[in-house]
Structure formats: C-alpha cells, structure tokens
Design a protein around this motif. Sequence first.
Motif, mmCIF file in Angstrom:
data_model
loop_
_atom_site.group_PDB
_atom_site.id
_atom_site.type_symbol
_atom_site.label_atom_id
_atom_site.label_comp_id
_atom_site.label_asym_id
_atom_site.label_seq_id
_atom_site.Cartn_x
_atom_site.Cartn_y
_atom_site.Cartn_z
ATOM 1 N N LEU A 1 0.811 -1.215 0.000
ATOM 2 C CA LEU A 1 0.000 0.000 0.000
ATOM 3 C C LEU A 1 0.841 1.260 0.000
ATOM 4 O O LEU A 1 0.462 2.266 -0.590
ATOM 5 C CB LEU A 1 -0.918 0.007 1.227
ATOM 6 N N ILE B 1 1.634 3.185 -3.355
ATOM 7 C CA ILE B 1 0.602 3.745 -4.198
ATOM 8 C C ILE B 1 0.699 5.268 -4.169
ATOM 9 O O ILE B 1 0.779 5.881 -3.115
ATOM 10 C CB ILE B 1 -0.788 3.293 -3.725
ATOM 11 N N THR C 1 -0.450 9.061 -4.394
ATOM 12 C CA THR C 1 -1.652 9.853 -4.176
ATOM 13 C C THR C 1 -1.905 10.744 -5.381
ATOM 14 O O THR C 1 -0.989 11.397 -5.868
ATOM 15 C CB THR C 1 -1.488 10.740 -2.921
ATOM 16 N N ALA D 1 -11.172 4.326 5.269
ATOM 17 C CA ALA D 1 -10.745 2.969 4.921
ATOM 18 C C ALA D 1 -11.942 2.068 4.649
ATOM 19 O O ALA D 1 -11.897 1.205 3.777
ATOM 20 C CB ALA D 1 -9.885 2.388 6.044
ATOM 21 N N LEU E 1 -13.283 2.410 1.067
ATOM 22 C CA LEU E 1 -12.544 1.672 0.048
ATOM 23 C C LEU E 1 -12.561 0.162 0.273
ATOM 24 O O LEU E 1 -11.945 -0.579 -0.486
ATOM 25 C CB LEU E 1 -11.097 2.160 -0.008
ATOM 26 N N LEU F 1 -11.217 -1.557 2.776
ATOM 27 C CA LEU F 1 -9.886 -2.040 3.158
ATOM 28 C C LEU F 1 -9.910 -3.105 4.237
ATOM 29 O O LEU F 1 -8.867 -3.613 4.629
ATOM 30 C CB LEU F 1 -9.006 -0.866 3.602
ATOM 31 N N LEU G 1 -5.728 -4.346 -5.787
ATOM 32 C CA LEU G 1 -5.222 -2.992 -5.553
ATOM 33 C C LEU G 1 -5.137 -2.178 -6.838
ATOM 34 O O LEU G 1 -5.360 -0.963 -6.826
ATOM 35 C CB LEU G 1 -3.850 -3.058 -4.888
ATOM 36 N N THR H 1 -7.093 1.366 -7.046
ATOM 37 C CA THR H 1 -6.440 2.662 -7.216
ATOM 38 C C THR H 1 -6.861 3.387 -8.486
ATOM 39 O O THR H 1 -6.556 4.567 -8.652
ATOM 40 C CB THR H 1 -4.909 2.488 -7.224
ATOM 41 N N TYR I 1 -11.381 6.001 -4.735
ATOM 42 C CA TYR I 1 -9.976 6.197 -4.378
ATOM 43 C C TYR I 1 -9.498 7.571 -4.824
ATOM 44 O O TYR I 1 -8.865 8.312 -4.072
ATOM 45 C CB TYR I 1 -9.128 5.092 -5.022
ATOM 46 N N MET J 1 -4.757 6.450 -0.708
ATOM 47 C CA MET J 1 -4.962 5.400 0.275
ATOM 48 C C MET J 1 -5.003 5.968 1.692
ATOM 49 O O MET J 1 -4.048 6.597 2.153
ATOM 50 C CB MET J 1 -3.837 4.369 0.171
ATOM 51 N N LYS K 1 -5.807 3.261 8.304
ATOM 52 C CA LYS K 1 -6.872 2.514 8.971
ATOM 53 C C LYS K 1 -6.995 2.965 10.424
ATOM 54 O O LYS K 1 -6.581 2.277 11.357
ATOM 55 C CB LYS K 1 -6.589 1.008 8.895
#
Length: 358
Positions: free
Chosen positions: A43, A46, A48, A231, A234, A236, A243, A247, A252, A258, A261
């Motif tokens: 994660l 990824i 932004t 979270a 999405l 999660l 993924l 994304t 997202y 991402m 949590k």
Amino acid sequence: MLRFERMSTFRLLRNLIQSCILIRVKSTKMFKRLISKLSKPPLVNIVTPSRPPLPDDLDPALTAYDLTLDPGADPAHPAVAGWCFGLPPGITPIQWPLDPESGYPLQHGFTLRLPDAFKVRGPDIVAISFFGTAADHNDGVPLCTDGLREIILSPATPQPEDPHLRTFWDHAQNAHPLLHRMKDVLGCQFAVIPLTAAELAGSACAVPNIATNPLLANTIEPQWMRIGGAASLLGLEREYLDLEKLTKGFKYRSIGGMPEKRVDHRVPIVLRPRQDDPNGGKAVGHDDYIMPYDENYQRPDWVKNLRPCHLGGTMFPQQAVPHMGAHYIEFEEYFGNFNFGGGNAQLDLKTFAFDWAC
C-alpha cells in the motif's frame, strides 16, 4: 553452456506458486490471497493523485462553493473548511448520536465550517457535524437491534432497570441540545449537530465505548468503528483486494489516495468559489432558478466545471428537484461514506430538510 540467473527468495517463491497453478494443482482461498500479496505492490507504494492548488482568498459574500477533498491541504489554510471521516469536534462521547435502529454510534460523515453567507441558523452557529447510518448497516433497510429505538429516540422514557439498556437511555438523556435527527424512507437514520466556534475549535470526540454492550452481540459492528470511515469507504477490511483496480476507481481518486486505517483519519474539505454558477444565492426550484439543462435536456457550457459536492448554487439531484432554500449542501456518497444507492443527498442548512435519491 548453461546460464544461471540470481533470483530473490520472493521471485523464487512466486514462480513456484505460479508453476503449481500451471500444472493444475487445486487452488484454495489461501493460495489466492498469497498470490495476491506476492503479485501486488504494498500500500505504501501507491501514489496519491495530484490536486490543484488552494484558492488564495475567499469572498465571504459568495453564495456558492464547490467542495473538494484534499488530504494534503494545510488545515490552517482559510480555504480549508472542515473534514470528512474522522471524529467530530467539541462534543462529548455521550452526546455522540446513536443509531436508534442498530444501537451503534451513527457514523460521522463530515464536519463543515460554514462561510458567513451560510450561517443561516444564527451568528453563533459556525459549523455543522453530519452523521448517518453506516454504509455497511444499510442494505436497503437498516440493520436493527430490537428494543432500542424507543429508548434512544424518547428521552422521556422511564429509566430502565436493565443496566445494559440504561447505557442507551443515558445517551438519550444527555443528547446535544441542538441535535437534529432525520429519517429517510428506508428507515435509515441521520443527524446534524450545529456547532459554535468554541465547539468547532474543541478536541476530537472519542467514539462512545458501546460496542461491547451485550445487547449488541447479535448486531455486527460497523466497519468504520474498526478501521475508520475512509478505509471503510474503500473496503480495506476485506482480506483480498485488487489494488490495481482499487487505485483506478472513482472513490480512491475522490478521497485523494490510500487512507490510514484509523477512526481519527480525516480528509480536509476545501472550499472553491463557484463564480460561474448563475444560481448562487437562489432558492432551488423557484421562479428565478435556472435549470442545468436546456429544452432538449442538454447541459449548457456553464455546467461543465461545477463539482458534484457543493454549497448552494445549481443542484444535481438524481431524481426530482427538492425545493430548498439557497443555503444548502449537496454531496455524494464518498463525502463521508454513505449508501445513497449510487445517488446523492441534499441538506437545507436552515431547516435541516434532508433528501437523497438514486
């Protein structure tokens, strides 16, 4: 001549698993999860999505603003007017509105500081916190726990002898004095708490410690209470995630990447002036209101740059246009993690009339 290639343990293990699949070894769910973890980036790698710069200044007399989410925005910037997800400010845990259907706390969707032109409930009310039924507690009807609705909604109910019921009774007795509740046609619950400047500047409210109440044992805890609203939006909490697909998805991109949590993870809300909106300051659906389509039901050019989440101005409901005043907020499901059947919602900031459609 044989040629050997140095191979990492990671690649060796991945190739071994893939070879097993090729020779038709029966795959289990555990194999699928393991392959997913070996084949997909972690994660943290990824990227932004990029965001446009914040506006330099805001005209307090403006009567229409787009609302966008920007996880990298400086909370002290004047264009930042609150946050989605996370925790509400300035109230106490016992004032956090409970869902009278499930008994769990309603999910905090967003807290929004109101521009001067939108302080229509008096100068002392500078912001609102909006709450609603958690998305995973709404599958066409709300998730219910028997015996709690009357206690939570009726403060005049006599104090119950059962100490577990008394917890919910205590919440009803200590509700925020300005709490306003709404219910949709499905029976799902929503609430607004108007906030003073002192409350808006107050500490984040902890989630009420109610999940261990034995009366809730047969009603699943909403995901946001475990991993946070962003979270949960999405998905999660799921053990297997695509993924790459995630994304590239709209949700997202809408929340800027991402999320962590955590129940206190929040995404800043940025105000952007809607200077080209001809309906700024106009009551929705009244005589001088301009519909966002022509006689052939085609959208004119001035509509193209208007964002779906906004304060005032032109409304884009999924079905009939609800008659509301000029001071309202329209927002999509991702703006706080709600289930509107793929549609959107509108809240009149003066009357607190609430509507959504899909």
